[in-house]
Design a protein around this motif. Structure first.
Motif: not given
Length: 365
Positions: A249-253, A267-270, A273-274
């Protein structure tokens, strides 16, 4: 509306070998139910139980609201179309179609009227005086369907009816069956191992494996939200990509980290908030991985991947790469500039992603 077919807690065993395990499924009048799965999964046995050709070991099965426990096949108000056509070789096409009506004592005028109706519907009028030995596979299958149609039953049962036909004819007959269903509004149960057939024909699909139902849903639900790894891999051609990934987890998702053979992890960012475990299998259909610049949107993220193979397939070009130790297929447009051995920027649509637990294989989102 009462279900036309209602199966509850059905079990089927041969001696100590359990073939069907706790089957629960029902369909409404006018539904087209397709039972799909690999050879030996129990789909034909289930169809034979519905037809009364096999007794059930436990549970209940009702057709049109009537329990079928002690009802013989001939009294179930069903019509069955077999893979082998099962036509009488010494009878003409007309007599093959009307034989069942004759046995049931239907008057000659009604027999003739129904014969003409189905012959016109299936475009077999010129064949009525021929014998099965003088017909092609597709024509025989039409006659077998004609024999079922004159029954006007509560339920039509199809057991892999197209598997003996060549590829082109199979596509044509698939359209015929879909058209028939639309025109008649009839209730149908159809067995196949061909997932394309299942997706194109069904209003409801039952995916089976090892005598157990894996998922029941519309073609769209089965394709877009598979319940587990088996369904994800079995339904769809090419199959869904299943890519091992680490999450944090990070602040963006949620950051999805995927190893690459040729350098730093991808690296991909979902941004949704999974709530995911550290290790997941990330599922993406080939059409949800496009060439960069050909898909836009907040959920689309681009990353460079090394192309291993390029396969032109007419309107599409399939490009394979390796991510997370798994082969990944992207479905690109025909004019793609992708070259084997060269890097290519790909766009991943994370709105379409499915997450699976690697050990249990169950869907997480």
């Amino acid at each position: 509306m009462a279900p036309i077919l209602d199966i509850k807690n059905l079990h089927k065993s041969y001696g100590s070998v359990e073939i069907l395990k706790d089957i629960n499924v029902s369909i409404d009048p006018g539904d087209f139910l397709v039972l799909v799965g690999p050879s030996g999964c129990g789909k034909s046995t289930l169809l034979n139980c519905i037809a009364g050709l096999e007794p059930i070991t436990g549970g209940t099965l009702s057709i049109g609201g009537r329990d079928m426990a002690d009802v013989t096949p001939k009294d179930r108000d069903i019509a069955m179309v077999f893979q082998s056509y099962a036509l009488y070789p010494t009878m003409t096409v007309a007599k093959n179609i009307t034989f069942g009506m004759k046995v049931r004592g239907v008057d000659a005028a009604t027999q003739d009227r129904k014969l003409q109706e189905v012959a016109q519907q299936l475009q077999i009028e010129p064949l009525l005086n021929r014998r099965p030995g003088q017909l092609s596979g597709g024509q025989r299958q039409r006659v077998a369907m004609g024999r079922a149609l004159v029954r006007d039953p509560k339920l039509f049962l199809f057991d892999e009816p197209l598997s003996n036909l060549d590829a082109k004819l199979r596509v044509e007959m698939r359209s015929e069956i879909k058209k028939l269903h639309q025109n008649l509004g009839a209730s149908m149960v159809y067995v196949t191992h061909d997932q394309i057939e299942a997706m194109t024909l069904a209003t409801k699909i039952v995916v089976m494996k090892g005598g157990v139902i894996q998922q029941i849903g519309t073609p769209s639900e089965i394709y877009n939200t598979p319940a587990n790894l088996f369904v994800a891999d079995f339904m769809g051609s090419p199959a869904m990509n299943l890519i091992p990934a680490k999450t944090r987890k990070n602040g963006a998702g949620t950051i999805l980290e995927i190893t690459r053979a040729d350098g730093a992890p991808l690296q991909l960012t979902d941004t949704r908030n999974q709530d995911l475990p550290n290790d997941v299998l990330l599922g993406l259909r080939p059409e949800d991985i496009a060439e960069a610049g050909f898909r836009a949107g907040a959920s689309v993220q681009e990353a460079e991947c090394l192309v291993e193979m390029v396969e032109p397939a007419g309107a599409d070009t399939y490009v394979t790469s390796h991510l997370g130790g798994a082969q990944v297929t992207a479905r690109l447009h025909a004019e793609t500039s992708a070259l084997a051995g060269k890097p290519l920027s790909l766009a991943f649509d994370l709105a379409k992603v499915s997450y699976f637990e690697p050990n249990s294989g169950m869907r997480l989102n």
